[in-house]
Scaffold this motif. Structure first.
Motif, PDB file in Angstrom:
ATOM      1  N   ALA A  88       0.842  -1.204   0.000  1.00 15.76           N
ATOM      2  CA  ALA A  88       0.000   0.000   0.000  1.00 15.76           C
ATOM      3  C   ALA A  88       0.872   1.248   0.000  1.00 15.76           C
ATOM      4  O   ALA A  88       0.602   2.213  -0.729  1.00 15.76           O
ATOM      5  CB  ALA A  88      -0.917  -0.008   1.219  1.00 15.76           C
ATOM      6  N   VAL A  89       1.937   1.222   0.797  1.00 18.84           N
ATOM      7  CA  VAL A  89       2.853   2.362   0.845  1.00 18.84           C
ATOM      8  C   VAL A  89       3.519   2.551  -0.516  1.00 18.84           C
ATOM      9  O   VAL A  89       3.703   3.667  -0.987  1.00 18.84           O
ATOM     10  CB  VAL A  89       3.913   2.159   1.954  1.00 18.84           C
ATOM     11  CG1 VAL A  89       5.044   3.164   1.819  1.00 18.84           C
ATOM     12  CG2 VAL A  89       3.263   2.268   3.313  1.00 18.84           C
ATOM     13  N   GLU A 145       1.594   6.362  -0.919  1.00 22.95           N
ATOM     14  CA  GLU A 145       1.901   6.544   0.488  1.00 22.95           C
ATOM     15  C   GLU A 145       0.816   7.356   1.210  1.00 22.95           C
ATOM     16  O   GLU A 145       0.424   7.027   2.333  1.00 22.95           O
ATOM     17  CB  GLU A 145       3.273   7.239   0.617  1.00 22.95           C
ATOM     18  CG  GLU A 145       3.901   7.023   1.962  1.00 22.95           C
ATOM     19  CD  GLU A 145       5.338   7.524   2.032  1.00 22.95           C
ATOM     20  OE1 GLU A 145       6.099   7.253   1.082  1.00 22.95           O
ATOM     21  OE2 GLU A 145       5.674   8.176   3.017  1.00 22.95           O
ATOM     22  N   ASP A 146       0.325   8.389   0.532  1.00 23.54           N
ATOM     23  CA  ASP A 146      -0.665   9.240   1.178  1.00 23.54           C
ATOM     24  C   ASP A 146      -1.968   8.478   1.413  1.00 23.54           C
ATOM     25  O   ASP A 146      -2.581   8.583   2.485  1.00 23.54           O
ATOM     26  CB  ASP A 146      -0.931  10.487   0.313  1.00 23.54           C
ATOM     27  CG  ASP A 146       0.338  11.331   0.188  1.00 23.54           C
ATOM     28  OD1 ASP A 146       1.103  11.372   1.176  1.00 23.54           O
ATOM     29  OD2 ASP A 146       0.571  11.910  -0.880  1.00 23.54           O
ATOM     30  N   ALA A 147      -2.348   7.700   0.401  1.00 29.58           N
ATOM     31  CA  ALA A 147      -3.574   6.917   0.554  1.00 29.58           C
ATOM     32  C   ALA A 147      -3.411   5.905   1.676  1.00 29.58           C
ATOM     33  O   ALA A 147      -4.331   5.680   2.474  1.00 29.58           O
ATOM     34  CB  ALA A 147      -3.896   6.207  -0.752  1.00 29.58           C
ATOM     35  N   ALA A 148      -2.220   5.299   1.757  1.00 28.93           N
ATOM     36  CA  ALA A 148      -1.975   4.312   2.806  1.00 28.93           C
ATOM     37  C   ALA A 148      -2.103   4.965   4.180  1.00 28.93           C
ATOM     38  O   ALA A 148      -2.704   4.400   5.105  1.00 28.93           O
ATOM     39  CB  ALA A 148      -0.585   3.708   2.631  1.00 28.93           C
ATOM     40  N   GLY A 197      -4.783   4.535   7.706  1.00 30.64           N
ATOM     41  CA  GLY A 197      -4.315   4.212   9.058  1.00 30.64           C
ATOM     42  C   GLY A 197      -2.996   3.472   9.091  1.00 30.64           C
ATOM     43  O   GLY A 197      -2.582   2.957  10.136  1.00 30.64           O
ATOM     44  N   VAL A 198      -2.302   3.365   7.948  1.00 30.72           N
ATOM     45  CA  VAL A 198      -0.987   2.726   7.938  1.00 30.72           C
ATOM     46  C   VAL A 198       0.054   3.780   8.327  1.00 30.72           C
ATOM     47  O   VAL A 198      -0.033   4.923   7.883  1.00 30.72           O
ATOM     48  CB  VAL A 198      -0.678   2.170   6.536  1.00 30.72           C
ATOM     49  CG1 VAL A 198       0.724   1.579   6.496  1.00 30.72           C
ATOM     50  CG2 VAL A 198      -1.713   1.136   6.141  1.00 30.72           C
ATOM     51  N   ASP A 199       1.014   3.389   9.142  1.00 31.62           N
ATOM     52  CA  ASP A 199       2.101   4.303   9.488  1.00 31.62           C
ATOM     53  C   ASP A 199       3.261   4.037   8.531  1.00 31.62           C
ATOM     54  O   ASP A 199       4.005   3.074   8.723  1.00 31.62           O
ATOM     55  CB  ASP A 199       2.530   4.069  10.935  1.00 31.62           C
ATOM     56  CG  ASP A 199       3.686   4.981  11.340  1.00 31.62           C
ATOM     57  OD1 ASP A 199       4.181   5.742  10.468  1.00 31.62           O
ATOM     58  OD2 ASP A 199       4.093   4.929  12.506  1.00 31.62           O
ATOM     59  N   PRO A 200       3.407   4.850   7.480  1.00 29.10           N
ATOM     60  CA  PRO A 200       4.407   4.540   6.444  1.00 29.10           C
ATOM     61  C   PRO A 200       5.823   4.469   7.005  1.00 29.10           C
ATOM     62  O   PRO A 200       6.604   3.621   6.587  1.00 29.10           O
ATOM     63  CB  PRO A 200       4.282   5.705   5.462  1.00 29.10           C
ATOM     64  CG  PRO A 200       2.973   6.321   5.733  1.00 29.10           C
ATOM     65  CD  PRO A 200       2.682   6.078   7.180  1.00 29.10           C
ATOM     66  N   LEU A 201       6.150   5.349   7.946  1.00 29.41           N
ATOM     67  CA  LEU A 201       7.507   5.363   8.486  1.00 29.41           C
ATOM     68  C   LEU A 201       7.831   4.027   9.147  1.00 29.41           C
ATOM     69  O   LEU A 201       8.868   3.419   8.908  1.00 29.41           O
ATOM     70  CB  LEU A 201       7.664   6.519   9.482  1.00 29.41           C
ATOM     71  CG  LEU A 201       9.047   6.632  10.119  1.00 29.41           C
ATOM     72  CD1 LEU A 201      10.107   6.914   9.068  1.00 29.41           C
ATOM     73  CD2 LEU A 201       9.069   7.730  11.182  1.00 29.41           C
TER      74      LEU A 201
END
Lengths: 311, 407, 335
Positions: C189-190, C194-197, C201-205
């Protein structure tokens, strides 16, 4: 051979303590000047890279190999036709523009299907191909050319500046200015800027994007031809010689802001000075870390560079 | 202006290469009802960063095989001819290892070559797994012979010998001239060879009455030598001792000349350019009177002189790799002759017991102690006019040292 | 896909490969395959971050070299058992990955910016390793030839092949497990947006950090294997650009973001290099010219990698009537 034994004897008196870590102001000033002269050529190599990056958004792995190819072209013209490296710019700049144009139009563009990962592989493949083609043709000897003005220098009293390096500085600045003017003032320049900003929009208003891409790549490659002509009077060429300039060019591109012409010029001069001074104080080997430290710091804290807009 | 002969030289080179090729292809035709050829591995890096040196080494090995076969092959084995199995080490240790495995698969009786220390370190170990005899040509790192590998024999002097010899010879040359030199600046590339040498010189020079003013390391490749020249200029040493590869040394020499820096002598140790005819030819002024302590052929040996003539007639530059590999191959052939067998243990035994003196190097008879040829030593060379002369030791010299350089 | 079905192809491939040393007696071939496996492991590491996470690193040499140096130095300097030092090398490589990842991802570096900063880190490591005393400086580190299994050195090259294969198998299983996990879904998803992820509720970092740590650890394992197999390291080998390039090219050639892509790519690339070396003959460089040309042609005609092309051919063969869709970057295994 003329050599200033009197000046040499006089200079001895200035050295009060030969092992002191401090350098005299004359040495530091000379190092800064040397850095500026070297930096100008770095800037020229970086110009081609930043232009291609700014418009095509690709990291061109073949940049170093193309520089090597241009250097060999200078060598061949000199050895076979006796053409002076500076005169060699006349045929080589258009030739390398055409080569660059053709590479993007007929090889990189079609082969990579517009996919970033594939562009990377295609330019990598090109660099392997070019470098080894040069190896097969010229063998791996390190070659140099001899020109009558190679050892002429400008005497600034405290420093001797090599004439070919001063010429290289001047030409680099002129080329950067010309490139900037081309982008700012001509129709081609406007088209290039339009494509760089908004590829789809540019295509919609009737700009031939593939052509503009190829022109940009051609301009970048032509810059390399100029750099090669400026380098050869003082540098050497072997099938891997161009590689030495690539990473430093990347640093300059990042420092100046990807796609920025003034950024590449100022970044190049700055990196030249940093390299020169850190080489003086930390030794040539560890001094290289100075460049990477700047590179990493810029990326971490101001990835748009000094002159770039937010990507 | 530049030498207009250049295009012709290239043509000669091509013809030379063609002659090589025909020679190799034609060789099997000469074989009549004779014993099976003995396969010998020749390992050199002919692509990648070290390609130039590898190609030079290969010429030496090829010519030696040709001469051995022309002289009747290995007589104790019924006149069996040598057959080269060439391997390109690709300038990397794993590339070299891969080729040793291939040579082992093709049944070579021994491997000759390697050139770079990193390649030799890896490939001698790979060969040791099969007790495959390995004659190292250059490989200056002393680690190569210090690991107790029974199969490894280095014909050329290593680091330690070269550095000690360079120092001793320097002291002698300096003393003979009335001790004009006292202060030194060391310039070295920051790889295995340059750094190791600089470390040795730094500790040893003061013991011999010299003062090291500065040690300057530079990477390979280096784009600019202005700063190095600047520091030499500031220190004003009597002697500059550079240990660099060809390209970097050319840059340094050019920059020094352009900056009008002329120390009393440039005394190189194992330098890539000092004893290189391309350098002498392209920069006669910068090269003239430069000294170097390095590998070289014995200039009084008629075989060496003939070989050099032949190589130069083919348009190739003469470098030390050629006589060194030539001698390494003769050394192996001699061992085969005495072993009267291609059995590896027997060959290793014969190599270890060798007192071979038919080589063309300025060495005494080979005598191996733990893989090191104690009969080998570097010689001192000086560029004089358009030639490279051996100036020390006297027993091999064909020239006299010019020291200090006239102002 | 059931759990068994998901791992069945891996088991089949590994089992098939394990037979190789029993059938092939040529040490030349085995040696070649061992090197290929070592490259494949580095490529598998790259693929976790680059293929699934979309973060293209140009500097996996930083992890490879750390794994190799830590392994070799702890063994030669501290006298520890190499089996243990290889594991410690993996941990050290993962730690380096976490630090580089933290610095660059926190600053929001993506795309070519991330590629360039990883390249710079690898170069800094190379220069430092070449200058530092602990790494043996420019002289490098030499592990003594001492053939004992407990010493990670084996009498037969075939044994090392099995060790390398085991690590590749771990890489395959790890990749498949990630692919099937929630973490894997977040990672993809990232990559895609990334923004959509983040909106979901996903924490991309956090996701990218975990990915680079695992990726670095796997590539460090490759470095450890290299050190134990070739028994010699210097800064140019450990931290040189060559391994960064191998680790990156193999998955792209084989099929980026797929379980088997890195392995297939490594085999294809090494095989190609070997083949051109033999075909091209005497003139130095010609073999690499052919290699470069083939690389370009491969990208031109198989833009989604070898596994992708195989997938397309397979689908075309199975359904000859339906026209295939235009090839995209989606790999055949990614579903």
């Amino acid at each position: 051979m003329p050599f200033a034994s009197a000046a040499r004897a006089a200079g001895r008196e200035f050295i009060s303590n030969p092992v002191a870590p401090m350098f005299s102001p004359e040495i530091v000033a000379t190092a800064v000047l040397n850095g500026l002269l070297t930096g100008a050529v770095y800037a020229l190599v970086a110009l081609g890279l930043t232009l291609v990056y700014g418009v095509l958004h690709i990291i061109n792995f073949a940049h170093g190999a193309l520089l090597t190819a241009a250097m060999f072209a200078v060598l061949v013209l000199k050895l076979w036709l006796g053409l002076d490296p500076y005169v060699a710019m006349v045929p080589l700049v258009p030739l390398f523009f055409i080569i660059g144009y053709a590479l993007q139009r007929f090889v990189i563009g079609p082969a990579s299907h517009g996919n970033d990962a594939n562009i990377l592989l295609v330019t990598l493949g090109l660099s392997i191909l070019i470098e080894n083609l040069l190896l097969a043709i010229f063998r791996s000897d390190t070659r140099t050319i001899d020109v009558p003005y190679a050892f002429m220098s400008i005497d600034l009293d405290f420093a001797l500046l090599a004439l070919p390096r001063v010429i290289a500085f001047g030409v680099s600045v002129v080329v950067a200015a010309a490139l900037w003017a081309l982008l700012a003032l001509t129709d081609t320049g406007k088209a290039i800027r339009a494509v760089a900003k908004e590829k789809l929009g540019a295509a919609l208003v009737g700009i031939d994007v593939a052509h503009v891409y190829a022109v940009t790549f051609g301009l970048g490659t032509a810059c390399l031809a100029v750099a090669a002509c400026l380098l050869m009077p003082t540098f050497y060429v072997s099938p891997r010689a161009g590689g030495a300039f690539v990473f430093v060019a990347f640093t300059i591109v990042v420092l100046g802001g990807m796609g920025s012409i003034p950024g590449a010029l100022i970044g190049g001069l700055f990196i030249g000075v940093v390299e020169s001074l850190s080489g003086l104080y930390f030794g040539e080997s560890l001094g290289q870390i100075g460049i990477f430290a700047i590179f990493i710091a810029i990326l971490l804290f101001r990835p748009t560079g000094l002159f770039g807009a937010r990507a | 202006m530049f030498d207009p002969m250049k295009p012709d030289r290239r043509t000669i080179l091509k013809t030379g290469a063609a002659a090589f090729a025909t020679g190799v292809v034609a060789a099997p035709l000469v074989l009549r009802a004779q014993p099976a050829a003995i396969k010998v591995g020749v390992l050199q890096p002919v692509t990648g960063a070290l390609a130039h040196d590898g190609q030079q080494g290969r010429i030496g090995a090829e010519l030696a095989i040709r001469d051995i076969n022309a002289g009747g092959g290995i007589k104790s084995l019924g006149g069996a001819k040598l057959e080269m199995v060439f391997g390109d080490a690709k300038s990397t240790p794993e590339g070299g290892t891969q080729e040793v495995e291939r040579m082992q698969g093709e049944g070579v009786v021994a491997v000759v070559g390697g050139y770079a220390s990193a390649i030799c370190l890896a490939t001698t170990q790979a060969a040791a797994r099969y007790d495959l005899p390995y004659v190292v040509d250059v490989g200056v790192s002393d680690q190569i012979v210090r690991r107790g590998l029974k199969n490894t024999f280095r014909i050329a002097p290593g680091f330690g010998t070269c550095a000690t010899q360079a120092l001793d010879n320097l002291v002698r040359i300096n003393d003979a001239a009335g001790k004009p030199a006292r202060t030194v600046v060391l310039i070295h590339e920051d790889g295995l060879f340059g750094s190791g040498l600089a470390k040795l010189l730094q500790t040893e020079l003061p013991k011999r009455g010299f003062e090291v003013l500065e040690t300057i390391a530079h990477p390979t490749p280096t784009r600019d030598m202005s700063n190095v020249a600047l520091q030499i200029r500031a220190k004003r040493p009597d002697l500059v001792i550079p240990s660099s590869y060809y390209g970097e040394y050319v840059l340094l020499a050019r920059t020094m000349q352009q900056q009008r820096i002329r120390p009393k002598a440039i005394y190189a140790v194992l330098n890539g350019a000092a004893s290189n005819f391309r350098f002498v030819k392209e920069f006669p002024e910068a090269a003239n009177l430069m000294m170097d302590c390095n590998h070289w052929h014995d200039p009084r040996n008629p075989k060496a002189i003939a070989l050099r003539k032949e190589v130069e007639a083919r348009g190739a530059f003469w470098t030390y790799n050629i006589p060194l590999n030539y001698s390494a191959m003769l050394f192996l052939a001699d061992a085969l002759e005495r072993a009267k067998s291609t059995d590896r243990a027997a060959v290793i035994e014969a190599l270890a017991a060798s007192t071979f003196d038919g080589h063309i190097m300025p060495y005494g008879p080979t005598k191996f102690v733990d893989g090191t040829n104690t009969g080998a030593a570097p010689v001192n060379l000086q560029v004089q006019g358009n030639d490279i002369k051996v100036i020390y030791p006297d027993m091999f010299a064909d020239g006299k040292p010019v020291f200090p350089m006239p102002a | 896909m059931s759990r068994v079905a998901a791992y069945l192809p891996i088991a089949a491939v590994v089992a098939l490969a394990a037979v190789v040393p029993l059938v092939v007696t040529s040490n030349t071939v085995i040696n070649f395959l061992v090197f290929t496996l070592i490259v494949a492991v580095a490529a598998q590491g790259w693929n976790l971050l680059g293929g699934y996470g979309g973060q293209y690193s140009f500097g996996h040499a930083a992890f490879f070299g750390t794994g190799a140096y830590v392994t070799a130095l702890l063994q030669t300097q501290a006298g520890w058992n190499p089996w243990a030092t290889v594991l410690l090398g993996i941990l050290a490589g993962a730690a380096v990955g976490a630090v580089i990842g933290f610095l660059s991802f926190r600053s929001g570096l993506r795309g070519s910016y991330f590629a360039l900063i990883t390249l710079a880190f690898a170069e800094v490591f190379r220069i430092l390793a070449n200058a530092a005393g602990i790494t043996g400086g420019a002289a490098g580190v030499l592990i003594r030839l001492d053939v004992r299994p407990e010493n990670f050195q084996f009498a037969s090259r075939g044994t090392f092949f099995w060790v390398g294969l085991a690590v590749v198998a771990i890489g395959l299983v790890l990749t498949r497990a990630i692919e099937r996990s929630r973490f894997g879904a977040h990672l993809v998803a990232v990559r895609e947006n990334e923004d959509a992820a983040r909106a979901l509720g996903v924490d991309p970092l956090r996701v990218k950090l975990l990915a680079i740590t695992l990726s670095a650890g796997l590539t460090a394992a490759s470095g450890g294997l290299y050190a134990q197999y070739f028994l010699f390291l210097d800064a140019g080998i450990a931290y040189g650009a060559w391994i960064s390039v191998e680790a990156l090219v193999a998955p792209i050639i084989g099929g980026i973001g797929t379980v088997f892509g890195p392995l297939v790519g490594a085999v294809v690339l090494q095989g190609l290099g070997h083949l051109t070396g033999h075909l091209a003959g005497e003139i130095p460089g010609i073999s690499l010219v052919v290699f470069g040309a083939l690389l370009i042609l491969a990208v031109a005609f198989a833009p989604d990698g070898a596994t992708g092309m195989a997938g397309r051919l397979w689908r075309r063969w199975r359904r000859p009537a339906t026209p295939t869709t235009t090839p995209t970057a989606t790999g055949g295994e990614r579903c």
